[in-house]
Design an enzyme around this catalytic site. Structure first.
Site, mmCIF file in Angstrom:
data_model
loop_
_atom_site.group_PDB
_atom_site.id
_atom_site.type_symbol
_atom_site.label_atom_id
_atom_site.label_comp_id
_atom_site.label_asym_id
_atom_site.label_seq_id
_atom_site.Cartn_x
_atom_site.Cartn_y
_atom_site.Cartn_z
ATOM 1 N N GLU A 48 0.856 -1.177 0.000
ATOM 2 C CA GLU A 48 0.000 0.000 0.000
ATOM 3 C C GLU A 48 0.901 1.239 0.000
ATOM 4 O O GLU A 48 1.191 1.776 -1.032
ATOM 5 C CB GLU A 48 -0.947 -0.039 1.203
ATOM 6 C CG GLU A 48 -2.030 1.009 1.107
ATOM 7 C CD GLU A 48 -3.260 0.691 1.952
ATOM 8 O OE1 GLU A 48 -3.362 -0.406 2.499
ATOM 9 O OE2 GLU A 48 -4.129 1.574 2.048
ATOM 10 N N GLU A 88 -2.187 0.850 13.392
ATOM 11 C CA GLU A 88 -3.394 1.209 12.633
ATOM 12 C C GLU A 88 -4.664 0.928 13.453
ATOM 13 O O GLU A 88 -5.618 1.692 13.415
ATOM 14 C CB GLU A 88 -3.422 0.377 11.345
ATOM 15 C CG GLU A 88 -4.613 0.630 10.455
ATOM 16 C CD GLU A 88 -4.490 -0.111 9.126
ATOM 17 O OE1 GLU A 88 -3.781 -1.133 9.084
ATOM 18 O OE2 GLU A 88 -5.103 0.344 8.149
#
Ligand code: RAM
Length: 885
Positions: free
Chosen positions: A468, A739
């Site tokens: 990502e 996260e």
């Protein structure tokens, strides 16, 4: 009074070369041991190519002004490739003039695209060759026999490049030309290579790899997003002592080969066969008869721009903490810190022996090497030894997010000294420090800084490890204020915001990630797209930089107009795709989207961004727009209240995030706010003083609590140690921000593999609250960039001391407080040419003296004071202050 002008900066940089800003801005700091120093006038002198300024090209004359940052150069037009020396002197409030500052310079790059004489070149076998995973090596020799006065190399690539002259790598910049919206904006770099040229035969060589341009990128496993062919463009200008000039450019006379780097990918790592090295390939006596020819390709040079941000470099080196043997028998290096960069290693072994290094962030519950959360990213080095003595290696065009490195095939015994972890990131100056009496909060601050390092690699990325590593707009803007305390991010975000503008859709929509590399339909979620407005505004607030507002104004406005055109009602945003309160803990099972209604979030951000746009229009004197957006803001507020509050002014959505946004963005009637703040406090207390907020609510929750009189609750939230809390991850050994609140669960198992980054700065946005509320350092919005400083610490029982500092454009701001056995000590620093409003809550005038026992009312530097409701408010001029209470 004595004072000095120092730390001259041109466009935020010390002595930059290769600028293409036609009207650069100059800033300086004033240093003085006196209090209350204010600049009343300045003078700037500029000379062309003349360090002694014997003939002045532009003299501002004495300008009556207290402005010492971002002073616009107003002289004659600047010329390409020319150096401008400058110096500054100032008059302060005692009317004396300072000495001239040291002479600094800036040097221009190309101001006109037609000055690019070189051609884009690539291998003639490209892209048909089967060997296209390999990096390319391009070289050329050239001769001259005159004495060189100066030489500059300008270079860029389609792909990533590294460049060498006569066997020496030029500069230490990594991942050049950086990542921008390549098809619209492609950076070139400028290097001073005067010292690297020989007086006869010379060789130039460049190594190029896929990088973001054509390698694997984005989680849809795309390749060749920007183009099919790697290519190089460079132009070397050599000026001789006799005034003549030679220019060496990329053209059809270069040669090309592949070499030892058989594969190099941002996500996947590198395959390197040392047996294929071409020793001396960047030297003039190297025999390149077996090299192929190049071909010139047609690619725009109109998109070229000078480097805009600070370069990426190796910033620090870490020695691995230990070598582990895992239960399943793997050999794993533990760096001791989750980080971004790579391992440099030294190895001795037989020719053809293969070593593998794989990088990962965490070990699993059993203590085994774990790569599940990397998804498709391989993060693997395959290295084949050439043999015959010690060899050294580090990768070229890929980087890894890791704390652990699994090693296979290592010849002989392990010696920790053979491994060095190199930490890379954009070389943004460190500007903030925050330490306090609680070691876990200090670790939290460290984790925030490490997540910033790891995700500030040319663009602000969400994460640095899985497939990502993209410039997610929502993450970036919520973290911006924190980031701008820790480091100077002005150039970093200016570049990125220009890409945002470049990638914005014709209808004003904003892609989810910048640079935009996702699908066409991936754009314009509320709270994410608002980066278009909140981003420039935040830079303006932190650096007093009005130019960024001017530059981005159309982009800001386009975003608001985009929203206005959605759905039936122009004052509500209740249509389209939104991420919502991403990862909020009140989400339904199997969902990432928190319980706060998306139309409430969307309308809240719409209101806030519209309010900011109105402010910006006013600042820039766009009076028609200012009126229009103030009115639009009012209408949105009305509709927000109608739609999302009850008749008695409470919120209809009973979530923490709904309350946080309504209060943070001033969406409610003033009289309703205390009640809603109380309701928020109750929601938190009912939840056993824990948060349920996700990416949208978390960044603001503590600010809201502190502002509405619940500072004690904010402290309690931040000091929680069990799940969900900031400190929970620290108890689980985190050295960066996660996260998910529960990336690693209580029982040691992981959150699902599909999205579990251990280096994700979004929740690190609480750092802003540590600086602004706990240490209490802030700027006044009406005099942004800390021209007028607010210092208002909050003293709660959890902490006994705090020390924070921030290096502003004017100099060091310091706020320190310490509880004594009786009373308190407070020390402050206010830089010259600024003033501060200091609010000490809960302290009365009789209690406070200066350290030297003088009553503060007689204190030098005190401009005004006010003792009220148990608070002291002091208006201070610059200087160092030490109070005892
Ligand atoms: C994830 C990213 C990012 C977030 C988006 C919505 O893939 O990691 O943090 O902004 O989703």
């Amino acid at each position: 009074m004595d004072y000095k002008v120092e730390s001259l900066r041109c466009e935020y940089r010390k002595n930059p070369i290769g600028l293409d800003v036609k009207r650069p801005r100059i800033s300086w700091k004033i240093s003085s041991n006196y209090r209350g120093v204010v600049q009343v006038a300045y003078q700037i002198q500029v000379a062309v190519n003349d360090r002694n300024l014997s003939s002045v090209f532009w003299d501002s004359g004495k300008v009556e002004s207290d402005q010492s940052v971002h002073i616009l150069y107003k002289g004659p037009d600047l010329s390409s490739r020319t150096r401008y020396y400058y110096r500054v002197r100032v008059w302060c409030n005692d009317s004396k003039v300072s000495e001239w500052s040291d002479v600094n310079f800036w040097e221009m790059g190309f101001l006109d695209k037609s000055e690019w004489l070189g051609s884009w070149i690539t291998g003639e076998f490209f892209p048909k060759s089967t060997n296209i995973d390999s990096c390319l090596m391009l070289r050329k020799t050239f001769t001259f026999n005159k004495k060189v006065r100066k030489a500059r190399l300008y270079a860029s690539a389609l792909g990533l490049y590294e460049i060498h002259l006569n066997g020496q790598r030029i500069g230490d910049w990594l991942f050049t030309p950086g990542w921008t919206s390549y098809n619209k904006r492609l950076q070139y770099q400028t290097y001073d290579v005067t010292e690297l040229l020989n007086n006869e035969v010379n060789a130039i060589g460049a190594h190029i790899g896929n990088g973001w341009y054509k390698g694997n990128l984005a989680f849809q496993d795309q390749r060749n997003i920007y183009g099919q062919e790697l290519a190089l463009l460079c132009q070397l200008h050599i000026i001789f002592e006799d005034g003549t000039e030679d220019i060496v450019v990329t053209d059809e006379h270069w040669k090309v080969a592949t070499g030892p780097v058989l594969m190099s990918e941002i996500y996947h790592g590198e395959t390197y066969d040392a047996r294929l090295e071409r020793e001396g390939w960047t030297q003039s006596d190297y025999l390149d008869t077996d090299w192929a020819g190049v071909k010139v390709i047609d690619h725009s040079k109109d998109v070229l721009i000078a480097q805009e941000n600070m370069p990426t470099r190796v910033i620090e080196e870490l020695k691995p903490a230990s070598i582990i043997r895992t239960p399943s028998g793997e050999t794993v290096l533990d760096i001791g810190q989750n980080m971004v960069g790579w391992i440099h290693f030294k190895v001795n072994g037989v020719r053809g022996k293969k070593i593998t290094l794989q990088h990962a962030e965490v070990l699993d519950k059993e203590g085994n090497f774990y790569v599940g959360n990397l998804r498709a990213a391989k993060q693997t080095i395959n290295y084949v030894l050439k043999g015959g003595g010690e060899e050294e290696y580090e990768p070229y065009f890929s980087f890894y997010g890791f704390r652990y490195v699994k090693i296979e095939g290592w010849p002989g015994e392990f010696d920790l000294n053979d491994f060095t972890a190199k930490v890379i990131h954009s070389d943004n100056q460190i500007t903030g420090t925050f330490v306090c009496s609680d070691h876990m909060i200090n670790q939290l601050q460290q984790n925030i800084v490490w997540s910033q390092k790891g995700n500030f690699l040319d663009v602000p990325t969400d994460c640095p490890q899985r497939d990502e590593r993209l410039g997610w707009t929502g993450d970036a803007h919520v973290f911006m204020r924190t980031a701008s305390f820790n480091m100077n991010t002005a150039l970093f975000f200016t570049k990125w915001l220009r890409d945002l503008k470049a990638d914005q859709l014709p209808n004003g929509g904003v892609p989810h990630v910048i640079p935009h590399v996702l699908r066409d339909e991936d754009h314009s979620s509320s709270a994410w797209g608002d980066a278009a407005v909140i981003g420039p505004w935040t830079l303006y607030v932190c650096y007093g930089d009005k130019r960024i507002l001017e530059e981005q104004y159309e982009s800001m406005k386009d975003w608001i107009e985009y929203i206005r055109n959605q759905g039936e009602n122009e004052y509500l945003w209740n249509t389209g795709f939104h991420f919502g309160d991403w990862l909020g803990l009140d989400a339904k099972e199997d969902s990432y989207e928190g319980a706060t209604p998306k139309d409430l979030i969307a309308t809240a951000f719409y209101a806030y961004s519209t309010h900011l746009l109105g402010e910006v229009a006013r600042l820039l004197n766009y009076n028609g727009d200012a009126e229009k957006y103030v009115l639009l803001h009012h209408n949105i507020l009305d509709h927000f209240r109608n739609e999302f509050t009850t008749s008695n002014g409470s919120l209809i959505a009973n979530t923490q995030t709904a309350h946080v946004l309504a209060l943070m963005f001033d969406l409610l009637q003033i009289e309703d706010r205390p009640k809603v703040a109380d309701a928020l406090a109750n929601l938190i207390i009912e939840n056993n003083i824990h948060l349920t907020t996700g990416f949208v609510g978390t960044p603001y929750i503590c600010h809201v609590l502190s502002r509405f009189g619940y500072s004690d609750l904010a402290y309690k939230l931040v000091f929680q140690k069990d799940y969900p809390s900031w400190l929970y991850s620290i108890n689980k050994g985190a050295t960066t921000i996660w996260e998910h609140w529960d990336g690693i669960k209580e029982d040691g198992s992981f959150w699902s593999d599909d999205m579990n980054s251990f280096n994700h700065y979004a929740y690190g946005a609480v750092g802003d609250w540590l600086y602004r509320s706990v240490a209490g350092i802030d700027t006044t919005i009406s005099q942004p960039g800390y021209k007028h400083i607010n210092i208002s610490p909050s003293f709660e029982k959890e902490l006994s001391w705090v020390k924070a500092s921030y290096e502003s454009m004017y100099g060091t701001i310091r706020s320190e407080w310490k509880k004594l056995s009786k009373g308190m000590e407070i020390s402050l620093a206010i830089p010259p040419n600024t003033k501060a409003t200091v609010i000490l809550k809960g302290i009365s005038n009789r209690e406070i003296i200066e350290r030297d026992d003088s009553v503060i009312i007689d204190m030098e530097g005190l401009l005004d004071w006010n003792f009220d409701e148990g608070n002291i408010t002091l208006q201070l001029g610059s200087g160092e202050y030490n109070f005892i209470i």
